[in-house]
Design a protein around this motif. Structure first.
Motif, PDB file in Angstrom:
ATOM      1  N   PHE A  39       6.045  -1.205   5.895  1.00 38.84           N
ATOM      2  CA  PHE A  39       5.498  -1.234   7.247  1.00 38.84           C
ATOM      3  C   PHE A  39       4.003  -1.529   7.198  1.00 38.84           C
ATOM      4  O   PHE A  39       3.336  -1.362   6.178  1.00 38.84           O
ATOM      5  N   SER A  40       3.477  -1.973   8.324  1.00 37.84           N
ATOM      6  CA  SER A  40       2.038  -2.145   8.507  1.00 37.84           C
ATOM      7  C   SER A  40       1.522  -1.035   9.406  1.00 37.84           C
ATOM      8  O   SER A  40       2.266  -0.502  10.240  1.00 37.84           O
ATOM      9  N   ALA A  41       0.257  -0.676   9.238  1.00 40.76           N
ATOM     10  CA  ALA A  41      -0.332   0.392  10.051  1.00 40.76           C
ATOM     11  C   ALA A  41      -1.807   0.113  10.290  1.00 40.76           C
ATOM     12  O   ALA A  41      -2.494  -0.436   9.432  1.00 40.76           O
ATOM     13  N   VAL A 116       9.814  12.008   3.596  1.00 37.07           N
ATOM     14  CA  VAL A 116       9.118  11.300   2.526  1.00 37.07           C
ATOM     15  C   VAL A 116       7.674  11.087   2.942  1.00 37.07           C
ATOM     16  O   VAL A 116       7.398  10.784   4.108  1.00 37.07           O
ATOM     17  N   ARG A 117       6.748  11.233   1.987  1.00 38.26           N
ATOM     18  CA  ARG A 117       5.342  10.933   2.238  1.00 38.26           C
ATOM     19  C   ARG A 117       4.962   9.690   1.442  1.00 38.26           C
ATOM     20  O   ARG A 117       5.289   9.567   0.268  1.00 38.26           O
ATOM     21  N   SER A 118       4.267   8.751   2.081  1.00 40.07           N
ATOM     22  CA  SER A 118       3.866   7.529   1.403  1.00 40.07           C
ATOM     23  C   SER A 118       2.860   7.838   0.307  1.00 40.07           C
ATOM     24  O   SER A 118       2.040   8.749   0.416  1.00 40.07           O
ATOM     25  N   GLN A 173       2.295  -4.588   5.276  1.00 42.16           N
ATOM     26  CA  GLN A 173       3.441  -4.047   4.564  1.00 42.16           C
ATOM     27  C   GLN A 173       3.588  -4.559   3.139  1.00 42.16           C
ATOM     28  O   GLN A 173       4.340  -3.997   2.361  1.00 42.16           O
ATOM     29  N   TYR A 174       2.869  -5.613   2.750  1.00 39.72           N
ATOM     30  CA  TYR A 174       3.044  -6.127   1.394  1.00 39.72           C
ATOM     31  C   TYR A 174       2.131  -5.443   0.380  1.00 39.72           C
ATOM     32  O   TYR A 174       2.211  -5.714  -0.814  1.00 39.72           O
ATOM     33  N   ARG A 175       1.266  -4.538   0.820  1.00 46.60           N
ATOM     34  CA  ARG A 175       0.355  -3.888  -0.122  1.00 46.60           C
ATOM     35  C   ARG A 175       1.028  -2.694  -0.811  1.00 46.60           C
ATOM     36  O   ARG A 175       1.841  -2.000  -0.205  1.00 46.60           O
ATOM     37  N   PRO A 176       0.695  -2.459  -2.080  1.00 49.73           N
ATOM     38  CA  PRO A 176       1.303  -1.347  -2.816  1.00 49.73           C
ATOM     39  C   PRO A 176       1.103  -0.012  -2.103  1.00 49.73           C
ATOM     40  O   PRO A 176       0.019   0.282  -1.602  1.00 49.73           O
ATOM     41  N   GLY A 177       2.166   0.780  -2.040  1.00 45.50           N
ATOM     42  CA  GLY A 177       2.102   2.098  -1.422  1.00 45.50           C
ATOM     43  C   GLY A 177       2.386   2.103   0.063  1.00 45.50           C
ATOM     44  O   GLY A 177       2.535   3.171   0.661  1.00 45.50           O
ATOM     45  N   GLN A 178       2.477   0.904   0.669  1.00 42.87           N
ATOM     46  CA  GLN A 178       2.669   0.819   2.119  1.00 42.87           C
ATOM     47  C   GLN A 178       4.166   0.833   2.438  1.00 42.87           C
ATOM     48  O   GLN A 178       4.705  -0.051   3.100  1.00 42.87           O
TER      49      GLN A 178
END
Length: 238
Positions: A39-41, A116-118, A173-178
């Motif tokens: 996801f994006s935020a 779940v926590r990112s 959403q493509y970044r690690p951890g996202q």
């Protein structure tokens, strides 16, 4: 910090750009064969003052000590306070000094209890998106608009990160951890929770608008997960 000093107002926007991503396809920096809800935020600053955070690293230290600065209506510095740390993120897609405690992502069950926590818990602050330039003191021409130049090199001993009024800091959403690992979760309704200033370490005008929820419905089977994202207000897209 003077009680009447202008402060920023951090506001979370609902998650978007939501999709199922397989770890072996890359993009989220995750384990092969796993299913991830990516996801994006965006967290933005509603003003009336910019968020200014400086990091300073002592000789030999791995982390920087972070401080938040405050300014009066004429731009004169009137105070500062310690506000956590900055750490170097070596992962592909980041490789920047990240400020801890800016935001937090959590996947909640249908009862809105945490599932779940990112792993994304630290952020490079930059004005990546114009959100609302009608708010008071909005900066229409922010300086640091690029993550690659805003957050310093690994050898840096000091970094200044700024989120100007009216602007947002977006992690796509493509970044690690996202993402969240949903490989083994049962099908059903969940909520992506985006929290700005989760531990209230940053001083701001209001904390009433720091949390948003985006409903998602997981389907499919382990190894072949699907996600449906219901309409949110006027937003009828994932």
């Amino acid at each position: 910090v003077p009680a009447d000093a202008p402060k920023p107002d951090l506001r979370a926007l609902p998650a978007y750009g939501i999709a199922i991503t397989n770890g072996d396809e890359g993009g989220v920096g995750a384990a092969p064969g796993k299913a991830y809800l990516a996801f994006s935020a965006t967290v933005w600053n509603g003003g009336p003052s910019p968020l200014v955070v400086d990091g300073f690293r002592k000789p030999g230290a791995e982390k920087m000590d972070a401080y938040q600065y405050f300014y009066d209506a004429k731009g004169k510095q009137v105070g500062y306070t310690p506000t956590g740390t900055m750490e170097w993120d070596p992962r592909d897609g980041h490789q920047q000094w990240h400020f801890s405690d800016f935001a937090s992502y959590r996947l909640l069950g249908a009862d809105k209890k945490e599932i779940v926590r990112s792993g994304k818990e630290a952020f490079c602050l930059a004005n990546t998106d114009a959100i609302d330039y009608t708010v008071k003191n909005a900066n229409w021409h922010p300086y640091n608009t690029d993550l690659a130049t805003a957050c310093g090199e690994e050898t840096a001993v000091s970094v200044r990160e700024v989120l100007d009024v009216g602007n947002g800091d977006t992690y796509s959403q493509y970044r690690p951890g996202q993402s969240f690992d949903v490989s083994d979760l049962p099908t059903g309704t969940y909520y992506i929770q985006v929290i700005a200033n989760p531990d209230n370490r940053l001083k701001e005008q209001s904390t009433a608008n720091n949390i948003t929820y985006r409903k998602v419905v997981l389907g499919g089977t382990p190894g072949s997960r699907t996600v449906t994202v219901p309409k949110y207000g006027l937003i009828d897209a994932p």
